[in-house]
Scaffold this motif. Structure first.
Motif, PDB file in Angstrom:
ATOM      1  N   GLY A   1      45.388  29.502  38.237  1.00 31.90           N
ATOM      2  CA  GLY A   1      44.051  29.051  38.596  1.00 31.90           C
ATOM      3  C   GLY A   1      43.377  29.929  39.629  1.00 31.90           C
ATOM      4  O   GLY A   1      42.672  29.429  40.516  1.00 31.90           O
ATOM      5  N   ILE A   2      43.555  31.248  39.506  1.00 34.71           N
ATOM      6  CA  ILE A   2      42.962  32.180  40.451  1.00 34.71           C
ATOM      7  C   ILE A   2      41.485  32.378  40.097  1.00 34.71           C
ATOM      8  O   ILE A   2      41.149  32.729  38.965  1.00 34.71           O
ATOM      9  CB  ILE A   2      43.679  33.549  40.424  1.00 34.71           C
ATOM     10  CG1 ILE A   2      45.184  33.378  40.680  1.00 34.71           C
ATOM     11  CG2 ILE A   2      43.050  34.506  41.428  1.00 34.71           C
ATOM     12  CD1 ILE A   2      45.530  32.825  42.023  1.00 34.71           C
ATOM     13  N   ALA A   3      40.618  32.164  41.067  1.00 31.46           N
ATOM     14  CA  ALA A   3      39.188  32.372  40.837  1.00 31.46           C
ATOM     15  C   ALA A   3      38.872  33.862  40.947  1.00 31.46           C
ATOM     16  O   ALA A   3      39.090  34.473  41.993  1.00 31.46           O
ATOM     17  CB  ALA A   3      38.378  31.588  41.861  1.00 31.46           C
ATOM     18  N   LEU A   4      38.369  34.437  39.874  1.00 32.40           N
ATOM     19  CA  LEU A   4      38.035  35.852  39.857  1.00 32.40           C
ATOM     20  C   LEU A   4      36.528  36.051  40.003  1.00 32.40           C
ATOM     21  O   LEU A   4      35.739  35.333  39.377  1.00 32.40           O
ATOM     22  CB  LEU A   4      38.478  36.502  38.550  1.00 32.40           C
ATOM     23  CG  LEU A   4      39.970  36.724  38.320  1.00 32.40           C
ATOM     24  CD1 LEU A   4      40.172  37.378  36.960  1.00 32.40           C
ATOM     25  CD2 LEU A   4      40.581  37.591  39.413  1.00 32.40           C
ATOM     26  N   PRO A   5      36.097  37.045  40.785  1.00 30.78           N
ATOM     27  CA  PRO A   5      34.688  37.410  40.784  1.00 30.78           C
ATOM     28  C   PRO A   5      34.266  37.838  39.379  1.00 30.78           C
ATOM     29  O   PRO A   5      35.094  38.347  38.606  1.00 30.78           O
ATOM     30  CB  PRO A   5      34.632  38.590  41.766  1.00 30.78           C
ATOM     31  CG  PRO A   5      35.867  38.459  42.599  1.00 30.78           C
ATOM     32  CD  PRO A   5      36.899  37.856  41.707  1.00 30.78           C
ATOM     33  N   PRO A   6      33.000  37.663  39.038  1.00 29.25           N
ATOM     34  CA  PRO A   6      32.547  37.993  37.671  1.00 29.25           C
ATOM     35  C   PRO A   6      32.891  39.413  37.242  1.00 29.25           C
ATOM     36  O   PRO A   6      33.302  39.636  36.092  1.00 29.25           O
ATOM     37  CB  PRO A   6      31.033  37.785  37.758  1.00 29.25           C
ATOM     38  CG  PRO A   6      30.858  36.761  38.826  1.00 29.25           C
ATOM     39  CD  PRO A   6      31.932  37.040  39.835  1.00 29.25           C
ATOM     40  N   ALA A   7      32.743  40.391  38.149  1.00 28.83           N
ATOM     41  CA  ALA A   7      33.018  41.784  37.769  1.00 28.83           C
ATOM     42  C   ALA A   7      34.485  41.981  37.429  1.00 28.83           C
ATOM     43  O   ALA A   7      34.828  42.717  36.497  1.00 28.83           O
ATOM     44  CB  ALA A   7      32.609  42.730  38.898  1.00 28.83           C
ATOM     45  N   ALA A   8      35.381  41.327  38.165  1.00 30.27           N
ATOM     46  CA  ALA A   8      36.811  41.448  37.899  1.00 30.27           C
ATOM     47  C   ALA A   8      37.169  40.803  36.571  1.00 30.27           C
ATOM     48  O   ALA A   8      37.958  41.352  35.787  1.00 30.27           O
ATOM     49  CB  ALA A   8      37.602  40.810  39.033  1.00 30.27           C
ATOM     50  N   ARG A   9      36.589  39.656  36.291  1.00 32.85           N
ATOM     51  CA  ARG A   9      36.873  39.001  35.012  1.00 32.85           C
ATOM     52  C   ARG A   9      36.378  39.848  33.842  1.00 32.85           C
ATOM     53  O   ARG A   9      37.053  39.975  32.821  1.00 32.85           O
ATOM     54  CB  ARG A   9      36.257  37.596  34.990  1.00 32.85           C
ATOM     55  CG  ARG A   9      36.559  36.822  33.700  1.00 32.85           C
ATOM     56  CD  ARG A   9      36.262  35.353  33.839  1.00 32.85           C
ATOM     57  NE  ARG A   9      37.216  34.690  34.729  1.00 32.85           N
ATOM     58  CZ  ARG A   9      38.425  34.303  34.381  1.00 32.85           C
ATOM     59  NH1 ARG A   9      38.883  34.539  33.155  1.00 32.85           N
ATOM     60  NH2 ARG A   9      39.200  33.694  35.249  1.00 32.85           N
ATOM     61  N   ARG A  10      35.186  40.414  33.987  1.00 31.34           N
ATOM     62  CA  ARG A  10      34.652  41.273  32.909  1.00 31.34           C
ATOM     63  C   ARG A  10      35.561  42.474  32.663  1.00 31.34           C
ATOM     64  O   ARG A  10      35.795  42.861  31.510  1.00 31.34           O
ATOM     65  CB  ARG A  10      33.241  41.755  33.277  1.00 31.34           C
ATOM     66  CG  ARG A  10      32.142  40.741  33.071  1.00 31.34           C
ATOM     67  CD  ARG A  10      30.774  41.399  33.072  1.00 31.34           C
ATOM     68  NE  ARG A  10      30.498  42.095  34.322  1.00 31.34           N
ATOM     69  CZ  ARG A  10      29.950  41.528  35.395  1.00 31.34           C
ATOM     70  NH1 ARG A  10      29.613  40.242  35.351  1.00 31.34           N
ATOM     71  NH2 ARG A  10      29.712  42.235  36.478  1.00 31.34           N
TER      72      ARG A  10
END
Length: 424
Positions: free
Chosen positions: A221-230
């Motif tokens: 359940g690690i919250a990733l910043p949008p750029a990292a997820r992309r």
């Protein structure tokens, strides 16, 4: 065989821990892995808690000219002649580490086939070389690192995520050195000693994928910043894979490992007439669960003479994890010890020491602690509830109040956790 009294037991456990640390000192092991000087330049790079001591040892044994830079933890720098030592933050990266990582990539540009790069890597290098992939800021990297550290993820899982959000890890640093020869010398702090997991493998091929990193992120359940997820979802964060031609001239050696350290500690006990049983150099899982489990084994030895007869010492290494739920001062080794003490319930014949061989358990400048039969009673006498301390992840607070913390200062090496249980 001899049965020792409590002061002698404490002294023996401390001597064993120091022997484990000393065995991993680069000065003892680096020389036999060094090649002759090359026709071209010798460039030294590296990162980790042991990077400065590795650089110093290299200079002592190197006969030709050399230059370069290594990055180590604040407070871990020691004098070197030709190799620059830069300090940065660990375990959460900072701007100093970011600047050093950028400089290191610049330094390896323009090398040729006659040049030799010696890369000195030890535990802690992941945080000390924090060069995020394009589009990811250092603040994002810090937030992801903090979340991973608190999640309970294994070191292998954490490093899988780090490699795929990096511009320098996962073989990228070695690829940037092409076509020079690259010799990587490693001090292992990870279970299994896989080079890809030591400092997230900046100079070795990475078989894991962006999909693997996403699976770890989802599991915890690690919250990733949008750029990292992309970056992960698009596959643009893929690391350098086995078979890449840029890694054809890579040579890698382990110069110190947890197993070597445990064997050195075992020799100390055996010289004192105490048999030693090695339970493994790569134990993982929740620290408190490991403490409860090893307490059960120790009680069986003490009370039933199974599977070993006392007196003896049970040794183990590896890297446990702590899922942070409380607000205490943490430390996986002291968490292990506190759970062990609770499960032992003051058993009169069992003592233990656990510590991190780098001298820092968690984020405290404390290596670990020691447990004796009277630890719980002394805590209660001070009004300290041991179970409440464990629930608050406050092992350092607990053992500090008892005066049982083990403080080594910076050891300038790192072969992971050390656990010794004496059973009389």
């Amino acid at each position: 065989m001899s049965v020792l009294q409590p002061p002698a037991i404490r002294a023996l456990l401390a001597e064993m821990f120091q022997a484990a640390i000393d065995s991993a000192a680069p000065r003892c092991s680096i020389a036999r892995f060094l090649p002759p000087p090359p026709k071209g330049r010798t460039l030294v790079i590296g990162a980790g808690k042991a990077a400065a001591s590795m650089a110093q040892a290299l200079e002592e044994h190197w006969s030709g000219p050399l230059e370069g830079m290594v990055v180590t933890r604040y407070g871990y720098a020691i004098p070197t002649r030709g190799i620059e030592v830069v300090e940065a933050a660990h375990p959460v990266p900072d701007a100093a580490g970011l600047a050093a990582a950028k400089r290191m990539l610049d330094m390896v540009q323009g090398l040729n086939e006659d040049d030799l790069v010696i890369c000195l890597i030890s535990g802690g290098g992941s945080s000390l070389l924090p060069l995020p992939a394009p589009g990811i800021g250092i603040e994002d990297k810090q937030a992801i690192n903090k979340a991973l550290l608190a999640s309970g993820a294994t070191i292998s899982e954490m490093n899988c995520v780090r490699r795929h959000l990096s511009s320098i890890k996962g073989g990228r640093l070695a690829a940037a050195c092409h076509p020079a020869r690259v010799l990587t010398l490693l001090i292992s702090d990870v279970p299994g000693d896989d080079p890809i997991d030591i400092a997230s493998g900046p100079t070795v091929a990475d078989p894991s994928t962006c999909a693997d990193a996403l699976e770890v992120v989802g599991r915890y359940g690690i919250a990733l910043p949008p750029a990292a997820r992309r970056l992960l979802e698009s596959g643009e964060g893929e690391s350098v894979k086995p078979g890449d031609k840029r890694l054809a001239r890579i040579e890698t050696h382990l110069i110190a490992t947890p197993q070597m350290a445990l064997e050195a500690a075992a020799r100390v006990a055996e010289r004192a007439g105490i048999p030693v049983h090695l339970l493994g150099d790569s134990l993982e899982g929740e620290a408190r669960s490991a403490g409860t489990l090893l307490a059960g084994i120790a009680r069986q030895v003490a009370d039933k003479g199974q599977p070993f007869r006392p007196p003896c010492v049970l040794l183990s290494g590896g890297e446990t994890t702590v899922t942070v739920r409380g607000k205490g001062r943490g430390g996986r080794n002291v968490e292990f010890l506190l759970a062990l003490a609770l499960a032992l319930r003051g058993h009169p014949d069992i003592h233990a020491l656990a510590g991190d061989t780098d001298g820092v358990d968690g984020i405290e400048e404390i290596a670990g602690a020691i447990v004796g039969p009277d630890s719980l009673a002394r805590a209660w006498a001070q009004g300290i509830n041991p179970a409440a301390s464990l629930d608050d992840n406050d092992g350092h607070g607990f053992f500090g109040a008892l005066g049982d913390a083990v403080v080594t200062g910076p050891t300038l090496t790192n072969v992971n956790d050390f656990r010794a249980i004496y059973i009389g």
